[in-house]
Design a protein around this motif. Structure first.
Motif, PDB file in Angstrom:
ATOM      1  N   PRO A  73       8.138 -13.106 -34.356  1.00  0.00           N
ATOM      2  CA  PRO A  73       7.136 -13.069 -35.431  1.00  0.00           C
ATOM      3  C   PRO A  73       6.984 -14.443 -36.077  1.00  0.00           C
ATOM      4  CG  PRO A  73       9.203 -12.149 -36.207  1.00  0.00           C
ATOM      5  CD  PRO A  73       9.386 -12.421 -34.740  1.00  0.00           C
ATOM      6  N   THR A  74       5.893 -14.615 -36.779  1.00  0.00           N
ATOM      7  CA  THR A  74       5.684 -15.836 -37.560  1.00  0.00           C
ATOM      8  C   THR A  74       6.081 -15.533 -38.999  1.00  0.00           C
ATOM      9  OG1 THR A  74       3.853 -16.557 -36.132  1.00  0.00           O
ATOM     10  CG2 THR A  74       4.003 -17.538 -38.336  1.00  0.00           C
ATOM     11  N   CYS A  75       7.127 -16.170 -39.448  1.00  0.00           N
ATOM     12  CA  CYS A  75       7.649 -15.898 -40.790  1.00  0.00           C
ATOM     13  C   CYS A  75       6.999 -16.829 -41.807  1.00  0.00           C
ATOM     14  CB  CYS A  75       9.166 -16.075 -40.819  1.00  0.00           C
ATOM     15  SG  CYS A  75      10.052 -15.165 -39.525  1.00  0.00           S
ATOM     16  N   ALA A  76       6.666 -16.298 -42.957  1.00  0.00           N
ATOM     17  CA  ALA A  76       6.007 -17.062 -44.014  1.00  0.00           C
ATOM     18  C   ALA A  76       7.007 -17.490 -45.082  1.00  0.00           C
ATOM     19  CB  ALA A  76       4.889 -16.221 -44.640  1.00  0.00           C
ATOM     20  N   ASN A  77       6.589 -18.427 -45.917  1.00  0.00           N
ATOM     21  CA  ASN A  77       7.296 -18.785 -47.157  1.00  0.00           C
ATOM     22  C   ASN A  77       8.756 -19.180 -46.961  1.00  0.00           C
ATOM     23  OD1 ASN A  77       5.025 -18.214 -48.912  1.00  0.00           O
ATOM     24  ND2 ASN A  77       5.397 -16.046 -48.474  1.00  0.00           N
ATOM     25  N   GLY A  78       9.040 -19.867 -45.862  1.00  0.00           N
ATOM     26  CA  GLY A  78      10.398 -20.339 -45.638  1.00  0.00           C
ATOM     27  C   GLY A  78      11.303 -19.363 -44.922  1.00  0.00           C
ATOM     28  N   GLY A  79      10.767 -18.267 -44.430  1.00  0.00           N
ATOM     29  CA  GLY A  79      11.562 -17.348 -43.626  1.00  0.00           C
ATOM     30  C   GLY A  79      11.774 -17.905 -42.221  1.00  0.00           C
ATOM     31  N   TYR A  80      12.752 -17.361 -41.513  1.00  0.00           N
ATOM     32  CA  TYR A  80      12.991 -17.816 -40.150  1.00  0.00           C
ATOM     33  C   TYR A  80      13.371 -16.628 -39.272  1.00  0.00           C
ATOM     34  CZ  TYR A  80      18.006 -17.449 -41.197  1.00  0.00           C
ATOM     35  OH  TYR A  80      19.250 -16.982 -41.541  1.00  0.00           O
ATOM     36  N   VAL A  81      13.200 -16.807 -37.958  1.00  0.00           N
ATOM     37  CA  VAL A  81      13.527 -15.760 -36.985  1.00  0.00           C
ATOM     38  C   VAL A  81      14.978 -15.923 -36.556  1.00  0.00           C
ATOM     39  CG1 VAL A  81      12.963 -14.765 -34.740  1.00  0.00           C
ATOM     40  CG2 VAL A  81      11.143 -15.710 -36.185  1.00  0.00           C
ATOM     41  N   ASP A  82      15.745 -14.821 -36.614  1.00  0.00           N
ATOM     42  CA  ASP A  82      17.143 -14.888 -36.202  1.00  0.00           C
ATOM     43  C   ASP A  82      17.309 -14.306 -34.806  1.00  0.00           C
ATOM     44  OD1 ASP A  82      16.948 -12.145 -36.511  1.00  0.00           O
ATOM     45  OD2 ASP A  82      18.437 -12.011 -38.127  1.00  0.00           O
ATOM     46  N   THR A  90       8.075  -7.788 -43.956  1.00  0.00           N
ATOM     47  CA  THR A  90       8.579  -7.991 -42.599  1.00  0.00           C
ATOM     48  C   THR A  90       8.442  -9.436 -42.131  1.00  0.00           C
ATOM     49  OG1 THR A  90       6.432  -7.310 -41.712  1.00  0.00           O
ATOM     50  CG2 THR A  90       8.135  -5.599 -41.906  1.00  0.00           C
ATOM     51  N   THR A  91       7.472 -10.155 -42.688  1.00  0.00           N
ATOM     52  CA  THR A  91       7.314 -11.572 -42.347  1.00  0.00           C
ATOM     53  C   THR A  91       7.476 -12.467 -43.579  1.00  0.00           C
ATOM     54  OG1 THR A  91       4.907 -11.455 -42.617  1.00  0.00           O
ATOM     55  CG2 THR A  91       5.793 -11.037 -40.409  1.00  0.00           C
ATOM     56  N   CYS A  92       8.117 -11.929 -44.618  1.00  0.00           N
ATOM     57  CA  CYS A  92       8.370 -12.684 -45.871  1.00  0.00           C
ATOM     58  C   CYS A  92       7.062 -13.058 -46.557  1.00  0.00           C
ATOM     59  CB  CYS A  92       9.195 -13.939 -45.613  1.00  0.00           C
ATOM     60  SG  CYS A  92      10.587 -13.706 -44.494  1.00  0.00           S
ATOM     61  N   GLN A  93       6.035 -12.247 -46.317  1.00  0.00           N
ATOM     62  CA  GLN A  93       4.705 -12.603 -46.785  1.00  0.00           C
ATOM     63  C   GLN A  93       4.487 -12.362 -48.275  1.00  0.00           C
ATOM     64  OE1 GLN A  93       5.504  -9.978 -44.954  1.00  0.00           O
ATOM     65  NE2 GLN A  93       4.389  -8.146 -45.618  1.00  0.00           N
ATOM     66  N   THR A  94       5.344 -11.567 -48.912  1.00  0.00           N
ATOM     67  CA  THR A  94       5.157 -11.230 -50.322  1.00  0.00           C
ATOM     68  C   THR A  94       6.084 -12.071 -51.184  1.00  0.00           C
ATOM     69  OG1 THR A  94       4.603  -8.948 -49.735  1.00  0.00           O
ATOM     70  CG2 THR A  94       5.186  -9.376 -52.029  1.00  0.00           C
ATOM     71  N   VAL A  95       5.499 -12.817 -52.108  1.00  0.00           N
ATOM     72  CA  VAL A  95       6.289 -13.641 -53.026  1.00  0.00           C
ATOM     73  C   VAL A  95       6.627 -12.803 -54.256  1.00  0.00           C
ATOM     74  CG1 VAL A  95       6.325 -15.704 -54.473  1.00  0.00           C
ATOM     75  CG2 VAL A  95       5.236 -15.771 -52.209  1.00  0.00           C
ATOM     76  N   THR A  96       7.912 -12.625 -54.504  1.00  0.00           N
ATOM     77  CA  THR A  96       8.371 -11.790 -55.622  1.00  0.00           C
ATOM     78  C   THR A  96       9.050 -12.601 -56.722  1.00  0.00           C
ATOM     79  OG1 THR A  96      10.485 -11.394 -54.499  1.00  0.00           O
ATOM     80  CG2 THR A  96       8.699  -9.802 -54.097  1.00  0.00           C
ATOM     81  N   GLY A  97       9.333 -13.870 -56.459  1.00  0.00           N
ATOM     82  CA  GLY A  97      10.026 -14.690 -57.443  1.00  0.00           C
ATOM     83  C   GLY A  97      10.145 -16.108 -56.939  1.00  0.00           C
ATOM     84  N   THR A  98      11.182 -16.794 -57.360  1.00  0.00           N
ATOM     85  CA  THR A  98      11.402 -18.176 -56.963  1.00  0.00           C
ATOM     86  C   THR A  98      12.641 -18.288 -56.080  1.00  0.00           C
ATOM     87  OG1 THR A  98      12.703 -18.600 -58.967  1.00  0.00           O
ATOM     88  CG2 THR A  98      10.336 -19.061 -59.071  1.00  0.00           C
ATOM     89  N   TYR A  99      12.703 -19.358 -55.313  1.00  0.00           N
ATOM     90  CA  TYR A  99      13.864 -19.571 -54.433  1.00  0.00           C
ATOM     91  C   TYR A  99      15.128 -19.818 -55.250  1.00  0.00           C
ATOM     92  CZ  TYR A  99      16.813 -21.520 -50.745  1.00  0.00           C
ATOM     93  OH  TYR A  99      17.842 -21.742 -49.867  1.00  0.00           O
ATOM     94  N   TYR A 100      15.002 -20.604 -56.306  1.00  0.00           N
ATOM     95  CA  TYR A 100      16.146 -20.918 -57.145  1.00  0.00           C
ATOM     96  C   TYR A 100      16.208 -19.992 -58.350  1.00  0.00           C
ATOM     97  CZ  TYR A 100      16.370 -25.385 -54.610  1.00  0.00           C
ATOM     98  OH  TYR A 100      16.477 -26.351 -53.648  1.00  0.00           O
ATOM     99  N   GLU A 101      17.414 -19.570 -58.682  1.00  0.00           N
ATOM    100  CA  GLU A 101      17.617 -18.735 -59.864  1.00  0.00           C
ATOM    101  C   GLU A 101      17.563 -19.594 -61.120  1.00  0.00           C
ATOM    102  OE1 GLU A 101      21.017 -15.666 -61.677  1.00  0.00           O
ATOM    103  OE2 GLU A 101      21.189 -16.472 -59.639  1.00  0.00           O
ATOM    104  N   ALA A 102      16.882 -19.101 -62.140  1.00  0.00           N
ATOM    105  CA  ALA A 102      16.769 -19.838 -63.402  1.00  0.00           C
ATOM    106  C   ALA A 102      18.083 -19.756 -64.174  1.00  0.00           C
ATOM    107  CB  ALA A 102      15.633 -19.272 -64.242  1.00  0.00           C
TER     108      ALA A 102
END
Length: 289
Positions: free
Chosen positions: A135-144, A158-170
């Protein structure tokens, strides 16, 4: 990069005082081909190396590795391979600071591989090479190796297509203080909890400066030149390089005034609260002058 074409393995030497899981995992990272994260050529976009605070004989650890490759994986402040802020300090002050003060608690992770560490390892060792139709992973996802997307923090689907927050915790704390009041460490006056990093930023009214007066100040003690476990920093101009780095009872009843209209205060706790007489934290009153 590592020993991808060898079946003989490598010897890994772990010295005295380094027998901790995070340290061992960091050294294994080197064995598989990882360089220090702060050795990246793009580090200046994320951190600043404070050369004057580094032990001269250890400065080589902070050089940029021009031959290293990161295969398109973005810089990661939370990488297991990133030094903490006080690595090889000569004077107890930071050797690396994040350009964004709110991200200072991210560096020095010893809890395990970050998402981007795993992404880099997956690329280095071609973990998706057997996938016939990955698959083509979005938003910094990768295929394992299971041929599915591994999603970074702050994404889902399934492809990390939904942004729910930030990569770094505040961080905890309050970064928008504009009125006089009181700042306390987490759970004060009880023992502060482990694994905390809080940032408070105070902005004075126009033409005034910020003044903080510490009352109680009981942070786990200094060892040699460093506050190696828990610490408080004060930034009198709110930038990332602190003017004070303290622990023990060093700031008890002390008064600090900002150089301009803003002041930042950081609190960091590493270990668990096991010493009631040493780890009850701090309280500080905020006024404007």
């Amino acid at each position: 990069m590592g020993m991808t074409n060898s079946s003989s393995g490598q010897l890994l030497s772990v010295g005295d005082g380094c027998q901790y899981l995070g340290v061992v995992a960091h050294e294994i990272g080197h064995a598989i081909g990882f360089f220090h994260e702060q050795s990246r050529g793009d580090r200046g976009n994320h951190v600043t190396v404070v050369w004057d605070n580094i032990k001269s004989e250890m400065a080589f650890n902070f050089r940029i590795e021009t031959a290293a490759q990161w295969l398109g994986v973005p810089y990661d402040l939370g990488s297991l391979m990133h030094y903490g802020g006080f690595g090889f300090t000569s004077n107890g002050f930071p050797t690396i600071v994040t350009n964004d003060i709110l991200q200072s608690g991210l560096i020095g992770n010893l809890e395990g591989l970050s998402h981007r560490d795993k992404h880099l390892a997956s690329l280095m060792y071609l973990c998706d090479d057997s996938c016939s139709s990955p698959p083509t992973c979005a938003n910094g996802g990768y295929v394992d190796s299971s041929c599915t997307c591994v999603c970074p923090p702050g994404t889902s689907g399934t492809t990390c297509q939904t942004v729910t927050g930030t990569y770094y915790e505040a961080p905890c704390g309050d970064q928008d203080i504009t009125t006089a009041g009181t700042i306390t460490s987490p759970d004060y006056p009880n023992l502060y909890p482990p694994g905390q990093h809080c940032v408070w930023i105070v902005t004075a009214p126009a033409g005034q400066r910020v003044r903080i007066q510490f009352g109680t100040f009981k942070i786990l003690y200094r060892y040699d030149v460093k506050c190696p476990w828990d610490w408080v920093t004060v930034h009198t101009d709110s930038d990332s390089i602190p003017d004070y780095v303290n622990c023990g009872t060093e700031l008890q009843n002390q008064v600090i005034t900002s150089s301009g209209g803003r002041l930042a205060l950081e609190f960091h706790s590493y270990g668990g609260g096991s010493y009631p007489t040493l780890q009850s934290g701090f309280t500080a009153s905020v006024t404007f002058v």
